[in-house]
Scaffold this motif. Sequence first.
Motif, PDB file in Angstrom:
ATOM      1  N   UNK A 549     -58.100 -48.946  83.945  1.00  0.00           N
ATOM      2  CA  UNK A 549     -57.326 -47.778  84.380  1.00  0.00           C
ATOM      3  C   UNK A 549     -56.388 -47.274  83.284  1.00  0.00           C
ATOM      4  N   UNK A 550     -56.007 -46.030  83.399  1.00  0.00           N
ATOM      5  CA  UNK A 550     -55.074 -45.433  82.448  1.00  0.00           C
ATOM      6  C   UNK A 550     -53.791 -46.258  82.381  1.00  0.00           C
ATOM      7  N   UNK A 551     -53.254 -46.373  81.164  1.00  0.00           N
ATOM      8  CA  UNK A 551     -51.975 -47.045  80.926  1.00  0.00           C
ATOM      9  C   UNK A 551     -51.921 -48.414  81.617  1.00  0.00           C
ATOM     10  N   UNK A 552     -52.924 -49.228  81.336  1.00  0.00           N
ATOM     11  CA  UNK A 552     -52.987 -50.564  81.931  1.00  0.00           C
ATOM     12  C   UNK A 552     -53.028 -51.632  80.848  1.00  0.00           C
ATOM     13  N   UNK A 553     -52.514 -52.820  81.179  1.00  0.00           N
ATOM     14  CA  UNK A 553     -52.567 -53.992  80.307  1.00  0.00           C
ATOM     15  C   UNK A 553     -53.564 -54.967  80.900  1.00  0.00           C
ATOM     16  N   UNK A 554     -54.508 -55.426  80.077  1.00  0.00           N
ATOM     17  CA  UNK A 554     -55.619 -56.246  80.558  1.00  0.00           C
ATOM     18  C   UNK A 554     -55.727 -57.520  79.745  1.00  0.00           C
ATOM     19  N   UNK A 555     -55.942 -58.633  80.426  1.00  0.00           N
ATOM     20  CA  UNK A 555     -56.124 -59.925  79.780  1.00  0.00           C
ATOM     21  C   UNK A 555     -57.449 -60.523  80.226  1.00  0.00           C
ATOM     22  N   UNK A 556     -58.374 -60.637  79.288  1.00  0.00           N
ATOM     23  CA  UNK A 556     -59.676 -61.244  79.553  1.00  0.00           C
ATOM     24  C   UNK A 556     -59.632 -62.689  79.065  1.00  0.00           C
ATOM     25  N   UNK A 557     -59.817 -63.631  79.978  1.00  0.00           N
ATOM     26  CA  UNK A 557     -59.764 -65.058  79.650  1.00  0.00           C
ATOM     27  C   UNK A 557     -61.178 -65.614  79.676  1.00  0.00           C
ATOM     28  N   UNK A 558     -61.624 -66.070  78.504  1.00  0.00           N
ATOM     29  CA  UNK A 558     -62.995 -66.545  78.303  1.00  0.00           C
ATOM     30  C   UNK A 558     -62.985 -68.023  77.932  1.00  0.00           C
ATOM     31  N   UNK A 559     -64.122 -68.711  78.107  1.00  0.00           N
ATOM     32  CA  UNK A 559     -64.210 -70.093  77.635  1.00  0.00           C
ATOM     33  C   UNK A 559     -64.304 -70.125  76.117  1.00  0.00           C
ATOM     34  N   UNK A 560     -63.798 -71.182  75.504  1.00  0.00           N
ATOM     35  CA  UNK A 560     -63.994 -71.362  74.070  1.00  0.00           C
ATOM     36  C   UNK A 560     -65.444 -71.756  73.817  1.00  0.00           C
ATOM     37  N   UNK A 561     -65.881 -71.582  72.571  1.00  0.00           N
ATOM     38  CA  UNK A 561     -67.270 -71.911  72.225  1.00  0.00           C
ATOM     39  C   UNK A 561     -67.584 -73.370  72.455  1.00  0.00           C
ATOM     40  N   UNK A 562     -66.574 -74.251  72.317  1.00  0.00           N
ATOM     41  CA  UNK A 562     -66.809 -75.685  72.465  1.00  0.00           C
ATOM     42  C   UNK A 562     -66.499 -76.198  73.854  1.00  0.00           C
ATOM     43  N   UNK A 563     -66.140 -75.295  74.775  1.00  0.00           N
ATOM     44  CA  UNK A 563     -65.673 -75.758  76.067  1.00  0.00           C
ATOM     45  C   UNK A 563     -66.798 -76.338  76.911  1.00  0.00           C
ATOM     46  N   UNK A 564     -68.077 -76.043  76.579  1.00  0.00           N
ATOM     47  CA  UNK A 564     -69.184 -76.598  77.351  1.00  0.00           C
ATOM     48  C   UNK A 564     -69.255 -78.105  77.200  1.00  0.00           C
ATOM     49  N   UNK A 565     -68.556 -78.637  76.200  1.00  0.00           N
ATOM     50  CA  UNK A 565     -68.539 -80.079  76.022  1.00  0.00           C
ATOM     51  C   UNK A 565     -67.349 -80.728  76.721  1.00  0.00           C
ATOM     52  N   UNK A 566     -66.489 -79.902  77.327  1.00  0.00           N
ATOM     53  CA  UNK A 566     -65.329 -80.427  78.033  1.00  0.00           C
ATOM     54  C   UNK A 566     -65.542 -80.302  79.525  1.00  0.00           C
ATOM     55  N   UNK A 567     -64.898 -81.151  80.290  1.00  0.00           N
ATOM     56  CA  UNK A 567     -65.053 -81.131  81.743  1.00  0.00           C
ATOM     57  C   UNK A 567     -63.955 -80.288  82.380  1.00  0.00           C
ATOM     58  N   UNK A 568     -64.293 -79.597  83.436  1.00  0.00           N
ATOM     59  CA  UNK A 568     -63.306 -78.948  84.265  1.00  0.00           C
ATOM     60  C   UNK A 568     -62.611 -77.760  83.648  1.00  0.00           C
ATOM     61  N   UNK A 569     -63.290 -76.987  82.788  1.00  0.00           N
ATOM     62  CA  UNK A 569     -62.630 -75.801  82.228  1.00  0.00           C
ATOM     63  C   UNK A 569     -62.312 -74.820  83.339  1.00  0.00           C
ATOM     64  N   UNK A 570     -61.096 -74.302  83.270  1.00  0.00           N
ATOM     65  CA  UNK A 570     -60.682 -73.262  84.207  1.00  0.00           C
ATOM     66  C   UNK A 570     -59.999 -72.163  83.418  1.00  0.00           C
ATOM     67  N   UNK A 571     -60.581 -70.961  83.327  1.00  0.00           N
ATOM     68  CA  UNK A 571     -59.976 -69.903  82.526  1.00  0.00           C
ATOM     69  C   UNK A 571     -58.675 -69.413  83.136  1.00  0.00           C
TER      70      UNK A 571
END
Length: 571
Positions: A549-571
């Motif tokens: 939306x117009x004049x909005x602040x957005x935060x996209x939280x993604x997994x790290x590239x190595x997170x598939x090797x860690x258990x229980x990732x929660x963005x």
Amino acid sequence: MRKPALLLVLWSALSGGALAATVPVSVDLDLDRRALSPDIFGVSGWPNFQQVAYPLVRWGGNSTTRYNWQADVHNTAGDWFFMNIPDGDGTPAASSFEAGIGAALAADAHPLVTLTTIGYIAKPVQQKRWGFSRIKYGPQLQDECSYFGNDPPTWCTADAGNGLCNPAQNQTQFCNSSGVIVNNDPLDTSDVATPQTMRNWVGHLQQTFGSAANGGVRNYALDNEPMLWNSTHRDVHPQPLTYDEIWQRTVAYASAVKAQDPAAQVFGPVTWGYCDLFGSAADNCVDGSDREAHEGKPFVKWYLGKVCEYQAQNGVRLVDVLDLHYYPQGQGVVDFSDPPNGSETATVSARRLRSLKELYDANWESESWVADLGNDPTWHYSRPNLIPRVRAWIDEECPGTRLAITEYNWGADNGASSALAQAEALAIFAREGVDAAARWVMPDSGSLVERAFRLYLDYDGQGSRVQGFSTRAISSDVDALGAYAVHAPGQRVMILLFNKATTSTTANLDLGTSLAGPWKLYRFSGTSDLAQVASGNINGSTIAVSNMPARSANLLVLPDADVIFADGFEP
């Protein structure tokens, strides 16, 4: 094994599938890496840490310059008739100051305490006193009661003048031809204070809260905006400050702090704005005879050189953090006289968002009186380029000095563009390597600007923070879309997107690396509180955040590239 690129399109509940302008954004997690200092998310004031856990809180401003810590009395200076105001019951233990320090330390926040270096503190008397008595110094243009017009409150003091006079009406020796009260007695309100006075205060804080190395107060600022003393505190320091005087005070007071608590971190010189980056109060804003007498060096650049010169000669680092104040000067961008939502016209809102480039863009000319200073071929006065400029001065004159911006403001608490500007300013501080910052002042509870801080300090309502390393993110159109990346290795990749356009915008992100796992999108705007607005899974190196939306602040939280090797990732 790297997965094939996959374009994922995120639709928020507000998108409705409407056509939006598209801005490409390229990200590289390996370039421009800087550790993000949590102290950049600071404020001035004493917050409710249960509501927003600000990591740094500054106790500062004009009224702290002459604070008497033993009697808990402050002086309002030129902000309010140069008046002493008693607080609490006149003891340190009952002061709001010590209560604030205790609450901050209990919340693992870092207090920044302003020490007085002006040479005076308020008298230890539990009653009002004022610097310019009308009875003593003659008629003045205004007093505390006349300020309120025909209906003054019962508590006002008609004898407390503003220190300004009409030479035609005031025929005393105190009223000069410029209409200023002169030769007043500083002891009307204040007692002499010395570096030992401040050393005693630091010692008291050590006894009360512990030393800097043991969980106590570790940050001390060398007063507040001394280059304005001849205005704000002219009842006790009417002469403009010079390069040499401020350095002499730095040596005297910083030495006292370091002698009392060697682990303490000293902030200085605490500039007031753009002019005293380049010259002293005795100069004409950016240049003058005082600067010419000091190799023609800009004041802050010269000051940094003195810090490292002293350290080389004496083995003591007097100033650990270069402390600056900065306010954009464009008309309407910052106006403390405005109502709570400030000026939000289309013209002012656009100017406010563009003015963020004063912090980092070497080619951007300020849309204010700063442009009238001219594009000097050496210093480029009209192009502030604040953070890279002073970081270059640090590298040239005193490497290792950290950088703080302990007063700034980009608009009123409840302005939509103000909140967006605040959110992007914090991302700029992270990217450009600021070590500490404090907004003037703490935003009101529940305000739009508070949302900007929550985006970084509690974006999911569960205490999750934006933290790690600021890395490269390049928007193809920074005036429409600000883009920033933060990498928390082994945990998450966070992309901050600020839609400055007045229409919806889509960001096409090239992440530069393949990611796999769940993502979440958080957002606030002038009409919506901070909340999660979308989620999904990524399996590739590209992703689109659609119809922000117009004049909005957005935060996209993604997994790290190595997170598939860690258990229980929660963005």
